[in-house]
Write a protein that holds these residues in place. Structure first.
Motif, short mmCIF file in Angstrom:
data_model
loop_
_atom_site.label_atom_id
_atom_site.label_comp_id
_atom_site.label_asym_id
_atom_site.label_seq_id
_atom_site.Cartn_x
_atom_site.Cartn_y
_atom_site.Cartn_z
N ASN B 169 49.47 -5.65 19.59
CA ASN B 169 49.24 -5.38 20.63
C ASN B 169 47.62 -4.74 20.68
O ASN B 169 47.11 -5.22 19.95
CB ASN B 169 49.46 -3.96 21.47
N HIS C 210 55.59 -9.21 36.70
CA HIS C 210 54.32 -10.40 36.76
C HIS C 210 54.79 -10.78 37.96
O HIS C 210 55.83 -11.98 38.20
CB HIS C 210 53.97 -10.57 35.75
N CYS C 240 44.30 -17.17 32.96
CA CYS C 240 44.27 -15.93 33.95
C CYS C 240 43.46 -15.28 35.26
O CYS C 240 43.25 -15.06 36.31
CB CYS C 240 44.08 -14.03 33.39
N TYR C 274 39.06 -11.47 24.30
CA TYR C 274 39.62 -12.20 25.33
C TYR C 274 39.94 -13.65 24.93
O TYR C 274 40.31 -14.25 25.96
CB TYR C 274 39.60 -11.59 26.68
N CYS C 280 43.43 -12.90 26.23
CA CYS C 280 44.63 -11.49 26.60
C CYS C 280 45.29 -10.50 26.72
O CYS C 280 45.12 -9.68 26.73
CB CYS C 280 44.26 -12.19 28.49
N CYS C 283 46.24 -8.03 24.70
CA CYS C 283 46.54 -5.95 25.11
C CYS C 283 47.51 -6.51 26.13
O CYS C 283 48.38 -5.59 26.55
CB CYS C 283 45.15 -5.55 25.67
N HIS C 284 47.42 -7.02 27.00
CA HIS C 284 48.83 -7.24 28.02
C HIS C 284 49.71 -8.43 27.45
O HIS C 284 50.02 -9.28 27.69
CB HIS C 284 47.82 -8.41 29.18
N VAL C 287 53.27 -10.30 29.20
CA VAL C 287 52.99 -11.63 30.39
C VAL C 287 54.05 -11.21 31.75
O VAL C 287 53.80 -11.63 32.66
CB VAL C 287 52.36 -12.22 29.73
N PHE C 302 49.74 -1.56 33.62
CA PHE C 302 49.28 -3.18 32.77
C PHE C 302 49.87 -3.85 31.90
O PHE C 302 48.76 -4.77 31.29
CB PHE C 302 47.62 -2.98 32.60
N ASN C 303 51.35 -3.62 32.04
CA ASN C 303 51.81 -4.89 30.72
C ASN C 303 51.33 -4.91 30.00
O ASN C 303 50.62 -5.58 28.22
CB ASN C 303 51.94 -6.23 31.39
N LEU C 304 50.54 -2.97 29.14
CA LEU C 304 50.40 -3.54 27.83
C LEU C 304 51.02 -3.12 26.71
O LEU C 304 50.57 -3.19 25.71
CB LEU C 304 49.39 -1.92 28.04
#
Lengths: 90, 707, 305
Positions: B169, C210, C240, C274, C280, C283-284, C287, C302-304
């Motif tokens: 993450n 999503h 994305c 990214y 991407c 962090c995300h 998904v 944000f699906n983090l």
């Protein structure tokens, strides 16, 4: 002659669908045919004629057909086949 | 003689035992051994078993089969069946995926739900970590004919999946999702960020249960039953602990007081893992013959899916919610009709309607600054229709004309939800198209087909995200800034496709297959950004040449060429191209009656180009960047494989077999590094793949027929 | 006076494998082509199962072939013929099989299926006179499909692929070649339902879902194989960018490639972070959807995580 090659050709030509080498099927076995031709001087010529002319043959159940004509044009291979057939009766 | 016939008509049983040896280290085989169970060791036991017996008097089969018993991809099956009466079987199957990439890290507890991160002093100085996923499944199935027209079938499958996969993450301060002060308790600067590699722990079980009753008579087939699927994940979340400092974007430890406590606590928050879920379906399907030439087929299915995994391992769920209470009901209807009103004309009509109804409760899950909003739900209705007519023309030609329709209604947007990162949504999209084809299906020497297909998608008005909650329908021209991007799955699309193929028996010995495919998608949205267009071409040919009764040669070549134009909102344009060639040559022979040999060579040569351009609106920074760096390099993949085997019959019932495989793989990608320097995470973890791999496999087996 | 007709007749020939096969096997026996008799090793050769066929169920009564009543030089073919170069129309060939197999629930949607409409014969895929039908074994099945599907042949050997060539996942795990209710012959009723059979964790529903994931896995994945990891059709960030206007205006960039190095406080959403590693998804992470209910800052919307 080469027996394996002769048998392979007989199989490829579909002879073995009607003739087995040594048992009776729809038609006489090749061994039996060979025996009946044994000693005849013109055996080879007769065989060759039979295989190339499509003369009438009679099945046991009475139906008649023109005999199968051998497809290959390779004279050496045909001679090998006839030699093999003729040898079977011995 | 009867024994000879029996040998020809009796099912065969055999055992094959042998050994295999491989060259190279495990990292040298990371592509080769990704799935085949040959990654870890240098030698393996090869053991396959086929025990197949039939009791001719009753028609009862008993089978015991084993494959790859010496590898961790083993499979075993045991079953008995009285054909036409009853059947049961038991299957056990293992599958493994070894991630081709090797990780270098100081992470402790990788693959657990509580990994511990501590910065590695230098990139590459940590321990090597290889990730694997292992699936083990057991299937039990039974079948019983209750009467001549009634059959019962049931099966149950349990699969355990264990291991870990590449995951991680990251976060960036400050952010809309975590504005100051959450992210700013730092001594230096607020622009702290971090990316961590944290393998996702996987320990889950899936169960699937299928039971159906089939009824058939001369006109009707009806099949109805139940299908249930159950997912159970041992873990609901994972949380990392971050010890000490992390790197800044320069790859050096963050200055000042180091990693800010704000960012540290964010990085340590629990990360959700997939929740348990279950789905139940009942269905009825089948076909019916109105007349011998007019038939219908149909299906109705109703599913109820739910997800009520407990939130307990997370904090701060909205008041009163202990789980999502996820609930989705889906109905599916399908009806098809085929008919031949005249001998030369065949007709087809088909409709399918899927109605998904999301009944998940809405709650305030989200907060972004001062904005609070709910989850959404998604209840699309999808309708498909198809009409087709085929006419038999002289000389073996058949002509087909068809029309297709699809509509997707995503249902209205939940007004208390908020859209993120999208310039617009569409409730409904509709696509209709036609196609035609001419096919020659019978001829001594040449058969083939040519087809053309065209379709057009458009949709309802664009829904613009409101600045707070919900969306508002707005006209195209008025409101959008030229940088907006609209989802490629919703924008208008014109699609055209051409296809041709031919099978040609050139001579008795030589046959050739040709094929060509070409396609183009043109997208149009209110702006020119996002996905603009894509093109594809695929062509190639296959040859088969019979050298003699004993020798046969095959060969093929195909090429794929695809381009996509994706334009970014801030002025850069990407033209992504994939060029891919595949070649194959094979030879099979039987030089003597006892020996069979063969060889196959394949070569895959694949190149991805990432061409980036800039338009007038591009920033000065991007302009310099592209000019100096030249953009992203190509990603290339090339793999050459040769496989050879020889099988020699020792006796009528035994043989030896030798297999040889050599594979060379070359991969050049920028994903995990550039110019020999690995990409480094914030704790200096790096991910590595041997770019040049050579593997040789030799296997020898002894095969003996069981009496 | 008493029945002379039977006197000279030979005893009825014996069946070799199937019931009533003597009509054919008087000629087509082990001396002809032993492989033909291998049908005895298969389910069709289980004579005790009264439903199994005889030669004539598939090839037709074929009296012209057996007796050649018109005394043609070239023996007429059987009523229905399946080998290469046959003149039996596909529909007639298939009818030979369907007459029995229409009753199987797995073939309920053959009529109207892509293969049926494209004149593909059952025997384009199935071999009957052999102990091992290639298409039924997942290790040899792809060879059969690849005789027509060349694009998939090219795709399954890309670095990210399902273990199809390795013999662990078969085409028929995802497709029902005999017809289905879903698009592209997918085995279950839709693409997502088909994928859920092995990737059930993607079903959700999630707190933060999503949308394109619920819609069609094919929005992002090519199930047959890709060069990008995780069977992704395109690499992030381009994947994305087909739908999203994300933060950060930089071009895709690589660590070590930059003409202007980042500063100690550069944004993490830079072109590097990214583009490289998981793009991407660095962090995300979620998904496919996140079930994290947390409603305090920062929320996982944000699906983090």
């Amino acid at each position: 002659f080469d027996a394996d090659e002769a048998q392979a050709l007989a199989k490829k030509e579909g002879c073995l669908k009607c003739h087995a080498v040594d048992k009776k099927k729809e038609a006489k076995s090749l061994t039996e045919i060979s025996k009946s031709l044994k000693g005849k001087a013109d055996a080879e010529a007769k065989l060759l004629h039979h295989l190339t002319s499509g003369e009438k043959v009679k099945f046991e159940d009475g139906k008649e057909e023109e005999h199968k004509v051998i497809k290959t044009k390779d004279k050496v291979a045909i001679k090998n086949l006839t030699d093999w057939i003729l040898s079977l009766g011995k | 003689e009867d024994e000879d016939i029996a040998a020809l008509t009796r099912p065969d049983s055999s055992v094959a035992v042998g050994v295999a040896g491989l060259s190279g280290s495990s990292s040298e085989r990371s592509f080769f051994g990704q799935y085949n169970g040959l990654r870890r060791n240098d030698t393996y036991l090869l053991l396959d078993l086929d025990y197949i017996k039939r009791d001719d008097a009753t028609g009862t089969w008993t089978t015991l089969q084993g494959r790859d018993l010496g590898l961790d991809t083993r499979e075993v099956q045991f079953g008995q069946q009285k054909q036409g009466d009853w059947k049961y079987s038991l299957e056990y199957n293992e599958m493994v995926r070894h991630d081709p990439r090797t990780i270098n890290t100081s992470l402790i507890g990788a693959g657990s739900t509580s990994p511990l991160v501590s910065r590695l002093a230098t990139v590459g100085s940590g321990d090597e970590l290889n990730l694997n996923l292992k699936r083990k499944n057991v299937t039990v199935s039974v079948e019983k004919w209750l009467s001549k027209s009634l059959q019962f079938e049931a099966s149950f499958k349990n699969e355990d999946k264990n291991g870990a996969r590449l995951f991680g993450n990251g976060f960036n301060c400050p952010s809309g999702a975590a504005p100051a002060p959450t992210c700013t308790t730092a001594a230096t600067g607020i622009n702290q960020w971090a990316l961590l590699m944290l393998p996702e722990p996987i320990n889950s079980t899936t169960k699937q249960f299928d039971a159906r009753l089939n009824y058939s008579n001369d006109k009707l087939l009806l099949s109805g039953g139940y299908y249930g699927s159950f997912y159970n994940n041992e873990y609901t979340s994972m949380s990392a602990t971050v010890d000490g400092n992390l790197n800044n974007p320069l790859g050096a430890p963050m200055g000042g007081a180091g990693l800010s406590s704000g960012l540290r606590s964010i990085l340590q928050l629990p990360i959700a893992l997939p929740p348990d879920n279950q789905a139940h379906q009942v269905f009825l399907s089948g076909n019916y013959a109105f007349t011998p030439t007019t038939r219908a087929n149909f299906k109705y299915a109703y599913s109820h899916a739910s997800q009520t995994d407990n939130y307990s391992s997370f904090g701060n769920a909205p008041n009163g919610r202990t789980n999502l209470g996820g609930s989705i009901d889906t109905s599916l209807y399908q009806f098809g009709l085929t008919s031949r009103p005249m001998p030369k004309l065949s007709l087809l009509a088909n409709v399918r309607y899927e109605d998904r109804n999301d009944k998940t409760p809405i709650a305030y899950y989200n907060i972004e600054g001062t904005k609070i909003f709910t989850n959404g739900n998604y209840s699309p209705k999808r309708l498909n229709g198809k009409l087709e007519a085929t006419y038999q023309l002289p000389a073996g030609y058949r002509a087909t004309l068809g029309a297709d329709y699809e509509s997707l209604d995503r249902s209205s947007f939940v007004p208390t939800n908020s859209v993120a990162g999208l310039s617009g949504l569409r409730q409904k999209t509709e696509e209709s198209g036609y196609r035609m084809e001419l096919r020659r299906s019978m001829s001594e020497t040449l058969t083939g087909a040519v087809g053309y297909q065209s379709s057009n998608r458009s949709g309802s008005g664009w829904l613009k995200p409101n600045s707070e909650l919900g969306v508002t329908e707005t006209s195209n021209s008025a409101i959008y800034s030229r940088t907006a991007i609209f989802p490629m799955s919703m924008v208008d699309r014109q699609r055209d496709k051409l296809k041709a193929s031919a099978d040609w028996a050139a001579t008795e010995q030589l046959s050739v297959q040709f094929m060509i495919e070409w396609g183009e998608d043109k997208f149009s949205a209110p702006t020119t950004k996002g996905l603009n267009s894509s093109h594809m071409a695929f062509y190639g040919m296959d040859l088969a040449y019979i050298l003699s009764d004993a020798w046969k040669l095959t060969g093929y070549w195909s090429r794929g060429d695809q381009t996509m134009h994706v334009d970014h909102s801030t002025g850069y344009m990407a033209a992504l191209r994939n060029l891919s060639d595949t070649y194959g040559i094979g030879v099979k022979g039987k030089p003597t009656s006892r020996l069979d040999i063969g060889a196959d060579l394949t070569l895959t040569d694949d190149k991805n180009e990432y061409n980036q351009g800039l338009d007038a609106s591009a920033s000065a920074a991007n302009k310099t960047l592209l000019a100096t760096s030249g953009g992203l390099p190509d990603v290339t993949f090339r793999q050459f494989t040769v496989k050879m085997f020889g099988k020699y019959a020792l006796q009528k019932n035994s043989a030896v077999r030798l297999d040889l495989i050599h594979q060379h793989t070359k991969m050049n990608e920028w994903t995990w590094g550039y110019g020999g320097t690995p990409f480094a995470y914030s704790d200096n973890t790096s991910v590595y793949l041997k770019p040049n791999q050579n593997v040789t496999y030799v296997g020898a087996t002894y095969i003996v027929a069981l009496p | 006076a008493d029945a002379p007709a039977t006197a000279g007749a030979k005893p009825p020939a014996k069946d070799l494998v199937l019931k009533g096969d003597a009509k054919c096997t008087t000629c087509h026996d082990e001396a002809d082509e032993p492989r033909l008799l291998h049908i005895g090793k298969t389910k069709h050769g289980t004579v005790a199962d009264g439903r199994t066929p005889s030669c004539t169920n598939c090839h037709g009564e074929s009296d012209k072939h057996t007796n050649n009543p018109e005394k043609l030089k070239a023996r007429p073919a059987t009523d229905r013929n399946f080998s290469k170069g046959t003149t039996t129309p596909v529909e007639a060939r298939n009818e030979s099989c369907i007459s029995c197999h229409r009753k199987d629930s797995k073939r309920s949607h053959w009529e109207g299926s892509a293969h049926q409409r494209a004149d593909v014969a059952c025997t384009s895929c199935h071999q009957l006179h052999t102990a091992k039908d290639k298409v039924a074994d997942k290790r040899t099945q792809p060879e059969v499909c690849f005789t027509c599907h060349k694009e998939q042949r090219a795709q399954v050997s890309k670095p990210s692929h399902h273990p199809v060539l390795e013999g662990k996942v078969a085409c028929s795990d995802c497709h029902n070649a005999h017809g289905s209710v879903g698009p592209k012959l997918v085995k279950r009723d839709s693409v997502v339902e088909t994928c859920y059979t092995c990737h059930m964790e993607k079903r959700g529903p999630f707190v933060h879902s999503h949308e394109p994931v619920n819609e069609d896995c094919g929005n992002c994945h090519n199930p047959h194989g890709t060069v990008a990891e995780s069977l992704l059709k395109v690499r992030a960030p381009f994947l994305c960018h087909q739908c999203h206007t994300p933060h950060g205006g930089q071009l895709g960039q690589l660590q070590g490639q930059l003409p202007t190095v980042p500063t100690a406080t550069s944004s993490g959403k830079s072109g590097i972070n990214y583009t490289q590693a998981r793009g991407c998804m660095n962090c995300h992470t979620q998904v496919h959807g996140s079930n994290n209910p947390s409603a305090t800052n920062p929320t996982p919307q944000f699906n983090l995580r």
